[in-house]
Structures are given as structure tokens and as C-alpha cells.
Write a protein that holds these residues in place. Structure first.
Motif, short mmCIF file in Angstrom:
data_model
loop_
_atom_site.label_atom_id
_atom_site.label_comp_id
_atom_site.label_asym_id
_atom_site.label_seq_id
_atom_site.Cartn_x
_atom_site.Cartn_y
_atom_site.Cartn_z
N SER A 1 -26.19 -2.54 -9.00
CA SER A 1 -24.88 -3.08 -9.38
C SER A 1 -24.74 -4.56 -9.07
O SER A 1 -23.91 -5.25 -9.68
N GLN B 1 -19.95 1.30 -7.71
CA GLN B 1 -19.19 0.22 -8.33
C GLN B 1 -18.78 -0.84 -7.30
O GLN B 1 -18.63 -2.02 -7.63
N GLU C 1 -12.26 0.63 -11.88
CA GLU C 1 -13.08 1.60 -11.15
C GLU C 1 -12.54 3.02 -11.36
O GLU C 1 -13.31 3.99 -11.40
#
Length: 532
Positions: free
Chosen positions: A29, A243, A448
Motif C-alpha cells: 500500500s 489501507q 476506507e
């Protein structure tokens, strides 16, 4: 009949093995955030004005700074941010025939005449107040009439995201998660170097599409893989953590950009991690769930036993009858199933719009940092710090008050903050910055949350299809966002905030039409039969 969930419970739903794998995969990420918002630094547009060969000669002879020459020779004009130096036209005159001298760079006679003299275009290029640094804007002169090409740089990335997430998702289902992940990272490595060495802007856009094609698809494969390796009850936490590392990348990016002032070398740094991810071949197993879906039971068992061993567990259940509980139902899903009932139609439209909202507002607020005129490195770092609490706020609230209210509140807060920020005067800098940070926190939470709300809302039989279809609006939003920001800001710097705020408020209001979490689950189970 034994299901994989039964076996995984014995092997450890989230033991040492899964912790190791999730920790390693969360690193994916970080460079994804570099690529997603790197345009703020790679495509930074500094102060600029027309280059005049005669003025350049005088400046060199007199040892003037760029600012001295600009004050003496560039006329002022009104713009969306107030009175500024003219960026797209220069005075049509022979400066060598004027009274401009080395001792008098701000001649009163010349200054008085500037507004009355004839103007011409920037036929000799531009000067940039960006000493020691280079963006693709300064290299290819993407200013004035060609400024919209900068929008294309980000839009082409989203085009690659859109196509790549669908294509690589298909490959991951057909050939396996790890094979697709490794092939994708090799592709990203090649495409990333091509972007860094692009000889012209057209080639840059083509390579940018290819780069985007691999980056998002690979990130999504990683998300799927880690959620398939843990028990159902841990998927949400794992997904949010995955995330959260995106936000960590946001913090690292301005530091990299500060110490690497050339956009081409910065692109190389963005690409290197993806080449390093090829080493995951030796550390990460294939998804046992995928292997079961392909009737590769023995391979799935070997990997599960290895997970159990690392977790210091033993398998005692009968593995001879191990099956994948979703194999039969998944193949029956079709696109029209997303619209088969009134509630499913409502869910599909609301979730699609919220994917769109999250992409437009999130990208818009980040890219806006590059046009505000402050210290872009400090501003970007502060805005990145604001993102970090988002994941913790989500985990603290969703189990206590459900999904719908935090999801709606995040969008509404983001939208309201954008609208309020637009009308706070620049003289109240700290208040304006604080409200903007609240909006950034809100849209980060919304972005998110839409991921796992989307997966929870649909019944199992159409869950993957629902996420794929709804999330395409995220990439469409990403294509539109740069044009909304950069083109509307030319009219009025705060106009994009009005659009972002309105979209956020509408998105939050729509979320209130979703079911509560308990109703989501009840409806999800009740609808499985009716869909198929």
C-alpha cells in the motif's frame, strides 16, 4: 462435510503466520500511495513567466536574480488568486533599446509604461521559479494553453486503474492470486521505468496508462489474498490495516520528493518497491481458498498445514471431505443480479455514487495542495498526518454504532468542511487549514469504509461482482477529478471546493438510505436464494 473455515479455525484464524503475511503485504500500500497522488510533486507547476532572450542576456550580464528580472520586465494581471505577474504573455519590445540598467532594475519610467505596451505570446518558452528542481511540467512546458495536459497525466493513470483492476482481477481468479501478483509487479517494474525514461509527453501518457494498469490491479490482488488467508471475523481489521499503510505512504512521499527534486528519479523510486515485491515468491503462499475453488485440494491442504505449523497448531478434523462452500454459487452470478430487486438496485446506485464521491473529493483535496502556493512539502505532510486517525476511528465506531451512521457522517463532514473552507478568508489561515484537515479526515474515513461496506452489503453469491462493478465508479471519479480541480481553479481558486462539498453532502445523504449493519446481514442472507 468439512469446510475451509472449519480447518482454518483449527490452523489459527489469525495466528503468527497470517500476521507475518499481512505485515509483509501491507507494504504494497505504501508505493501505491506514491503513484496515486505523486502528481502533486511530479507535476508541480511553479511560478512562471515568458522567457525573453534580451532580458535573459541583461540578467546574466547584471547578475540579477529571476525575481529581479521579473519585477522589472513582467507586467501584472488579475487572476483567480488576485493580482499576479502575467504568466502567458510578455511585452513586445526590445529591452536592449530601453533605459533598463544594471543599477536600476526597477526603473520608474519602465514600470509606468508596462501596462500600456503591446503584448505577445511566449514564443521563446518560459522561466520557472523552481531552481534546482524539475517536474514534467517544467520539462515539457505544460503551462498556459497546454496546462490541461497535466490533467491528462492523472486521468490516464485512472484509465489504467479502471482497465487493470478488471483485467487483473480476472487473471487472479483464473490463474491464482500469487501468480497474478508476481506477473503484475514485473509488468509494473517495466512500465515504471518506461515512464521515467519517456522521451516526450505523448509517450509519457501511454506509459502512464500501462503503469496504472498494473498498480491498482496488483494492490487489489494483495487485498483479496490477505483477507482470504484469515478468518472471516478478522477480515475487516486486516482490510482497514492494509489501507492504513496507504496513509503511511502519504507521510513518506513529501520526504522523498524533497530529497529527490527530479521527477524522473522520483518515478524510479516509486517503481523500485514493485521490483522488490517479486521476492514475495519465496515468502507468501497461494490462497488456499482459491486453490479449493479450482479443485486443488491437496495443494490447499499443504499450505493450510504449513500455516498451522507456523501457528503452532495441529489439524485434527477430517480433511478428506474438505470443500469450498462458495464454489457452486459463485458461478451463477450475473451483472443483472445487482438490479434484480428494488433494494439491490438502491444499494448498487448508492454504493457506486459513494465510490465516485470518495475518489473525486479525496484526489481533489490532495491535488489542491499543489496549487495553493504555500510550502507544498509541509502542507502535504500535515495533511498526511491527519489521515492516520481515520482507521482507528473506523474500528472504534463501527462495532458500537454500526456502519451506516459513521459512513454517512464521514461524507457529510467532508462535504461541509469543503464548503466552509471555500468561504473562509485567506487572512484566517490557520482556521482555513484546520477546517480543510477535518474534511480530509472525513473523506479518508469514507474512502476506507466504502470498501468493506460494499463487501458486507451484498449476498455472497454476487459479492465479488458487486464490488467490481461499484468500484469502477472510483476510477471514473479519478479520471474526472483533475479536470474539476485544475480547470475550475482557473476561474476561482475555491470553486472546486464548492463542487467537492456538494458531492460529499449528496453522498452522505444517500448513505442514510442504506440498511443498518444488522439489517445488512439479515438481508444479505435472506437474498441469497432470491438472487440465484
Amino acid at each position: 462435510m468439512t469446510t475451509f473455515e472449519d480447518i482454518l479455525e483449527e490452523a489459527g484464524a489469525f495466528g503468527r503466520s497470517q500476521m507475518r503475511i499481512v505485515s509483509i503485504f501491507c507494504l504494497v500500500s505504501i508505493p501505491f500511495s506514491f503513484v496515486y497522488v505523486g502528481i502533486v510533486f511530479q507535476g508541480f507547476t511553479p511560478e512562471h513567466w515568458c522567457r525573453d532572450p534580451a532580458v535573459s542576456g541583461i540578467r546574466e550580464r547584471c547578475s540579477w536574480s529571476l525575481q529581479d528580472a521579473r519585477r522589472a520586465t513582467v507586467p501584472l494581471m488579475n487572476s483567480s488568486v488576485g493580482v499576479t505577474y502575467n504568466q502567458c504573455q510578455r511585452l513586445d519590445m526590445d529591452w536592449n533599446a530601453t533605459g533598463l540598467t544594471c543599477d536600476n532594475p526597477e526603473s520608474e519610467l519602465i514600470q509606468a509604461q508596462l501596462s500600456t505596451l503591446p503584448m505577445t505570446g511566449c514564443t521563446d518558452g518560459w522561466e520557472y521559479d523552481y531552481e534546482g528542481r524539475q517536474s514534467f511540467v517544467t520539462e515539457f512546458d505544460l503551462v498556459c494553453a497546454d496546462a490541461w495536459y497535466v490533467d491528462m497525466f492523472q486521468a490516464m493513470l485512472s484509465v489504467g486503474f479502471l482497465v487493470g483492476s478488471i483485467a487483473i482481477g480476472y487473471l487472479a481468479d483464473k490463474y491464482g492470486r500469487m501468480k497474478s501478483f508476481l506477473m503484475t509487479n514485473f509488468f509494473i517494474g517495466v512500465a515504471g521505468i518506461l515512464v521515467a525514461t519517456a522521451p516526450n509527453y505523448i509517450a509519457l501518457l501511454v506509459f502512464r496508462v500501462l503503469f496504472g494498469f498494473g498498480v491498482k490491479g496488483g494492490w487489489m490482488v494483495g487485498y483479496v489474498l490477505i483477507t482470504e488467508l484469515v478468518g472471516v471475523e478478522y477480515r475487516r481489521t486486516v482490510g482497514v490495516t492494509y489501507q492504513m499503510f496507504f496513509s503511511l505512504g502519504i507521510l513518506i512521499l513529501p520526504l522523498l520528493a524533497y530529497f529527490i527534486p527530479n521527477w524522473r528519479w522520483l518515478q524510479v523510486v516509486f517503481t523500485i518497491p514493485y521490483i522488490c515485491f517479486l521476492t514475495y515468491y519465496w515468502f507468501i503462499p497461494e490462497s488456499p481458498r482459491w486453490l479449493l475453488s479450482q479443485n486443488k485440494r491437496n495443494e490447499a491442504l499443504e499450505i493450510t498445514k504449513a500455516i498451522a505449523k507456523e501457528n503452532k497448531k495441529t489439524l485434527s478434523k477430517n480433511t478428506e471431505t474438505l470443500t469450498d462452500e462458495n464454489t457452486d454459487s459463485i458461478s451463477t452470478a450475473s451483472f443483472m443480479d445487482l438490479f434484480k430487486t428494488s433494494k439491490l438496485r438502491k444499494f448498487t446506485f448508492i454504493l457506486s455514487f459513494n465510490w465516485f464521491t470518495s475518489a473525486v473529493v479525496y484526489q481533489g483535496l490532495i491535488m489542491r495542495l499543489g496549487i495553493l502556493g504555500g510550502n507544498v512539502y509541509v502542507d502535504f505532510l500535515i495533511s498526511g498526518i491527519v489521515e492516520l486517525p481515520a482507521a482507528f476511528l473506523i474500528l472504534l465506531t463501527i462495532e458500537r454504532i454500526g456502519r451506516r451512521l459513521p459512513f454517512a457522517a464521514a461524507n457529510i463532514v467532508a462535504g461541509a468542511a469543503c464548503l466552509i473552507t471555500a468561504f473562509i478568508p485567506d487572512s484566517m489561515f490557520w482556521l482555513k487549514s484546520a477546517v480543510a484537515c477535518v474534511g480530509r479526515l472525513g473523506i479518508t474515513m469514507a474512502f476506507e469504509m466504502v470498501v468493506f461496506v460494499n463487501t458486507e452489503l451484498y449476498p455472497t453469491v454476487i459479492r465479488n461482482l458487486g464490488v467490481s462493478v461499484c468500484s469502477t465508479l472510483c476510477d471514473i471519479g479519478g479520471i474526472i477529478a483533475p479536470f474539476l480541480l485544475y480547470r475550475l481553479a482557473v476561474i476561482w481558486l475555491e470553486l472546486p471546493l464548492i463542487i467537492f462539498g456538494s458531492v460529499g453532502l449528496v453522498g452522505g445523504s444517500c448513505v442514510l438510505g442504506l440498511l443498518s449493519h444488522r439489517s445488512m446481514l439479515q438481508y444479505s442472507h435472506r437474498t441469497v436464494g432470491s438472487v440465484v
